[in-house]
Scaffold this active site. Structure first.
Site, short mmCIF file in Angstrom:
data_model
loop_
_atom_site.label_atom_id
_atom_site.label_comp_id
_atom_site.label_asym_id
_atom_site.label_seq_id
_atom_site.Cartn_x
_atom_site.Cartn_y
_atom_site.Cartn_z
N SER A 174 11.52 93.89 56.63
CA SER A 174 12.63 93.58 55.74
C SER A 174 12.54 94.34 54.43
CB SER A 174 12.60 92.10 55.37
OG SER A 174 12.79 91.30 56.48
N HIS A 215 15.99 97.97 61.05
CA HIS A 215 16.07 96.63 60.44
C HIS A 215 17.30 95.88 60.98
CE1 HIS A 215 16.44 94.16 56.45
NE2 HIS A 215 15.90 93.47 57.43
N GLU A 236 20.05 98.38 59.75
CA GLU A 236 19.80 99.27 58.61
C GLU A 236 18.68 100.23 59.08
OE1 GLU A 236 18.21 97.09 55.23
OE2 GLU A 236 19.33 98.30 53.81
N ASN A 275 17.99 93.77 51.32
CA ASN A 275 17.20 92.74 50.65
C ASN A 275 17.02 92.98 49.16
OD1 ASN A 275 16.82 90.78 52.63
ND2 ASN A 275 15.47 92.19 53.72
N1 CAA Z 1 20.97 83.26 68.17
C1 CAA Z 1 22.05 83.63 68.86
N2 CAA Z 1 23.29 83.20 68.60
C2 CAA Z 1 23.43 82.34 67.59
C3 CAA Z 1 22.35 81.90 66.82
C4 CAA Z 1 21.07 82.39 67.15
N3 CAA Z 1 19.98 82.07 66.46
N4 CAA Z 1 22.82 81.05 65.87
C5 CAA Z 1 24.15 80.97 66.04
N5 CAA Z 1 24.51 81.75 67.07
C6 CAA Z 1 25.86 81.92 67.60
C7 CAA Z 1 26.33 80.64 68.21
O1 CAA Z 1 25.94 80.56 69.56
C8 CAA Z 1 27.83 80.70 68.02
O2 CAA Z 1 28.47 81.37 69.06
P1 CAA Z 1 29.22 80.52 70.23
O3 CAA Z 1 29.70 79.26 69.64
O4 CAA Z 1 30.30 81.44 70.66
O5 CAA Z 1 28.19 80.32 71.25
C9 CAA Z 1 28.03 81.58 66.79
O6 CAA Z 1 26.76 82.21 66.52
C10 CAA Z 1 28.43 80.75 65.62
O7 CAA Z 1 27.48 79.72 65.48
P2 CAA Z 1 27.81 78.26 65.01
O8 CAA Z 1 29.20 77.88 65.43
O9 CAA Z 1 26.70 77.36 65.44
O10 CAA Z 1 27.67 78.30 63.45
P3 CAA Z 1 28.38 79.16 62.36
O11 CAA Z 1 29.80 79.45 62.67
O12 CAA Z 1 28.03 78.47 61.11
O13 CAA Z 1 27.62 80.58 62.40
C11 CAA Z 1 25.89 81.97 61.67
C12 CAA Z 1 26.23 80.66 62.34
C13 CAA Z 1 26.36 83.15 62.53
C14 CAA Z 1 24.38 82.01 61.56
C15 CAA Z 1 26.60 82.03 60.28
O14 CAA Z 1 26.31 80.85 59.55
C16 CAA Z 1 26.19 83.21 59.43
O15 CAA Z 1 26.69 84.32 59.59
N6 CAA Z 1 25.27 82.98 58.47
C17 CAA Z 1 24.75 84.03 57.60
C18 CAA Z 1 23.68 84.81 58.35
C19 CAA Z 1 23.12 85.91 57.51
O16 CAA Z 1 23.43 86.13 56.36
N7 CAA Z 1 22.18 86.64 58.14
C20 CAA Z 1 21.46 87.68 57.48
C21 CAA Z 1 20.15 87.12 56.95
S1 CAA Z 1 19.24 88.33 56.05
C22 CAA Z 1 18.47 89.22 57.21
O17 CAA Z 1 18.55 88.99 58.39
C23 CAA Z 1 17.66 90.37 56.72
C24 CAA Z 1 16.30 90.10 56.27
O18 CAA Z 1 15.53 91.05 56.26
C25 CAA Z 1 15.83 88.79 55.77
P1 NAD Z 2 8.55 84.76 62.81
O1 NAD Z 2 7.52 84.06 62.02
O2 NAD Z 2 9.69 83.98 63.39
O3 NAD Z 2 7.88 85.53 64.05
C1 NAD Z 2 6.76 86.36 63.96
C2 NAD Z 2 6.07 86.39 65.31
O4 NAD Z 2 5.07 87.39 65.29
C3 NAD Z 2 5.37 85.08 65.67
O5 NAD Z 2 5.81 84.64 66.94
C4 NAD Z 2 3.89 85.43 65.70
O6 NAD Z 2 3.15 84.73 66.68
C5 NAD Z 2 3.94 86.92 66.01
N1 NAD Z 2 2.76 87.65 65.56
C6 NAD Z 2 2.10 87.55 64.37
N2 NAD Z 2 1.09 88.44 64.33
C7 NAD Z 2 1.12 89.12 65.51
C8 NAD Z 2 0.32 90.16 66.07
N3 NAD Z 2 -0.69 90.68 65.41
N4 NAD Z 2 0.64 90.60 67.30
C9 NAD Z 2 1.69 90.06 67.99
N5 NAD Z 2 2.47 89.08 67.50
C10 NAD Z 2 2.17 88.61 66.29
O7 NAD Z 2 9.08 85.95 61.89
P2 NAD Z 2 10.51 86.66 61.90
O8 NAD Z 2 11.44 85.90 61.03
O9 NAD Z 2 10.87 86.98 63.30
O10 NAD Z 2 10.17 88.00 61.10
C11 NAD Z 2 9.50 89.08 61.72
C12 NAD Z 2 9.73 90.36 60.93
O11 NAD Z 2 11.14 90.62 60.86
C13 NAD Z 2 9.22 90.32 59.49
O12 NAD Z 2 8.77 91.61 59.14
C14 NAD Z 2 10.48 89.98 58.70
O13 NAD Z 2 10.43 90.41 57.37
C15 NAD Z 2 11.53 90.75 59.50
N6 NAD Z 2 12.89 90.23 59.38
C16 NAD Z 2 13.12 88.90 59.30
C17 NAD Z 2 14.43 88.42 59.20
C18 NAD Z 2 14.72 86.96 59.14
O14 NAD Z 2 15.83 86.59 58.79
N7 NAD Z 2 13.79 86.09 59.47
C19 NAD Z 2 15.48 89.33 59.21
C20 NAD Z 2 15.22 90.72 59.33
C21 NAD Z 2 13.90 91.15 59.39
#
Ligand code: CAA
Ligand code: NAD
Length: 285
Positions: free
Chosen positions: A120, A142, A154, A192
């Site tokens: 991330s 990403h 990304e 991020n």
């Molecule tokens: N896996 C697969 N599908 C999923 C899911 C999951 N974990 N969670 C929800 N869905 C699907 C559902 O199945 C549903 O589709 P169907 O009803 O057609 O089966 C659809 O998504 C919508 O879900 P819900 O009706 O339960 O709920 P919602 O309308 O509130 O949508 C959401 C859920 C798509 C997660 C929405 O709330 C959303 O877009 N949230 C923001 C997510 C976001 O910002 N993500 C980026 C995070 S940052 C990141 O990822 C980067 C990083 O490095 C941290």
């Molecule tokens: P998570 O905690 O859900 O899953 C991580 C998994 O990695 C676990 O199942 C763990 O058992 C496994 N693991 C740890 N060490 C390991 C090793 N040495 N060998 C094999 N498996 C190992 O974490 P996550 O949310 O899936 O995040 C994973 C990566 O993706 C991170 O780098 C995170 O920053 C990135 N990411 C996360 C998100 C998010 O929304 N959570 C979105 C984009 C990117």
């Protein structure tokens, strides 16, 4: 163009599981590896649930589910990912853990294989130092959570990433039904760098008593048309992941303003990691 038939995914958590699912659904032979057998079991049962839901909603036929499952292997043996044409790593957001994995992979995968991290925030150039002369084939790929739903990938080039590797990964992301957008290699990249300070600020807003967590989220949802409020989103991403990303940005951008809010850190210390522990800012059933 991408030259990929077999995809290896390392880590079967929320991101690795999602990446493996989308890869298999897109026609790639896919192996997802995790050292934790319980995590693999959880990943498999989530896939079962999502495939059943896809059939129910008419997005997949029973036959397509059967074919997808036949392409998808769950493994606790790292050697099973060695034949892959691309290995996408999605383990914990810690540079030293990721580097250790890539160091082992560099000597085991084929000469044309791409090594990609779903990090991330961590510098791709830094991670690439672990793969020696394979740095030209190292790249950031990403994905966003939940992977089957979110359209973006990304794509981040390290200093040594070759043009060929970038082009192959852009084509692969498209073949997985995603829109690939490039970003340069600075801590937090684009996504991020902008998202996480907002989430961190929501923790400060809560810590300072400006509003209750549910009201902070309601204001951001209704006022800014965000699908989730920032605190709900933090739970959804994982509070540990959010804290790690802030730390990587504070370090990589040499600016303490990116340090994680003390309240965010405290919840992580208490083991309240969000959805994955069923308790973070909020409680989940
Ligand atoms: N896996 C697969 N599908 C999923 C899911 C999951 N974990 N969670 C929800 N869905 C699907 C559902 O199945 C549903 O589709 P169907 O009803 O057609 O089966 C659809 O998504 C919508 O879900 P819900 O009706 O339960 O709920 P919602 O309308 O509130 O949508 C959401 C859920 C798509 C997660 C929405 O709330 C959303 O877009 N949230 C923001 C997510 C976001 O910002 N993500 C980026 C995070 S940052 C990141 O990822 C980067 C990083 O490095 C941290
Ligand atoms: P998570 O905690 O859900 O899953 C991580 C998994 O990695 C676990 O199942 C763990 O058992 C496994 N693991 C740890 N060490 C390991 C090793 N040495 N060998 C094999 N498996 C190992 O974490 P996550 O949310 O899936 O995040 C994973 C990566 O993706 C991170 O780098 C995170 O920053 C990135 N990411 C996360 C998100 C998010 O929304 N959570 C979105 C984009 C990117």
């Amino acid at each position: 163009m991408h030259g990929v038939e077999r995809v290896g995914v390392i880590g079967s958590g929320q991101m690795g599981g999602g990446i493996a699912q989308v890869a298999a659904q897109s026609g790639f032979e896919t192996v997802v590896y995790d050292l934790d057998a319980a995590a693999l079991g959880k990943c498999k049962s989530l896939h079962e649930k999502l495939f059943a839901r896809a059939v129910e909603k008419g997005r997949m036929t029973e036959d397509q589910v059967k074919e997808t499952k036949a392409r998808l292997t769950y493994s606790d043996q790292l050697t099973d990912v060695h034949p892959a044409d691309i290995v996408i790593e999605a383990v914990v957001e810690k540079a030293e853990v990721k580097k250790e994995i890539f160091k082992g992979l560099a000597g085991s995968v084929s000469d044309r294989a791409i090594l990609a991290s779903n990090t991330s925030s961590i510098s791709i150039t830094d991670l690439a130092t672990s793969v020696g002369d394979k740095a030209d084939r190292f790249i950031g790929m990403h994905f966003f959570n939940p992977v089957p739903v979110m359209k973006l990938v990304e794509v981040i080039n390290g200093l040594a990433t070759s043009k060929e590797t970038t082009e192959r990964v852009l084509a692969l992301a498209e073949a997985m039904g995603k829109t690939a957008v490039p970003a340069n290699d600075r801590a937090g990249f684009v996504s991020n760098r902008i998202l996480m300070p907002m989430i961190n600020e929501a923790f400060y807003t809560w810590m300072e008593g400006v509003a209750e967590p549910e009201h902070i989220d309601e204001i951001m949802k209704l006022g800014m048309a965000h699908p989730m409020g920032p605190l709900r989103l933090a739970d959804f991403i994982g509070l540990d992941t959010c804290a790690h990303i802030m730390e990587v940005m504070a370090d990589g951008l040499s600016d303490p303003r990116y340090l994680p809010c003390p309240l965010l850190k405290q919840l992580v210390t208490a083991g309240r990691l969000g959805d994955k522990t069923k308790h973070g800012v909020f409680r989940y059933e």
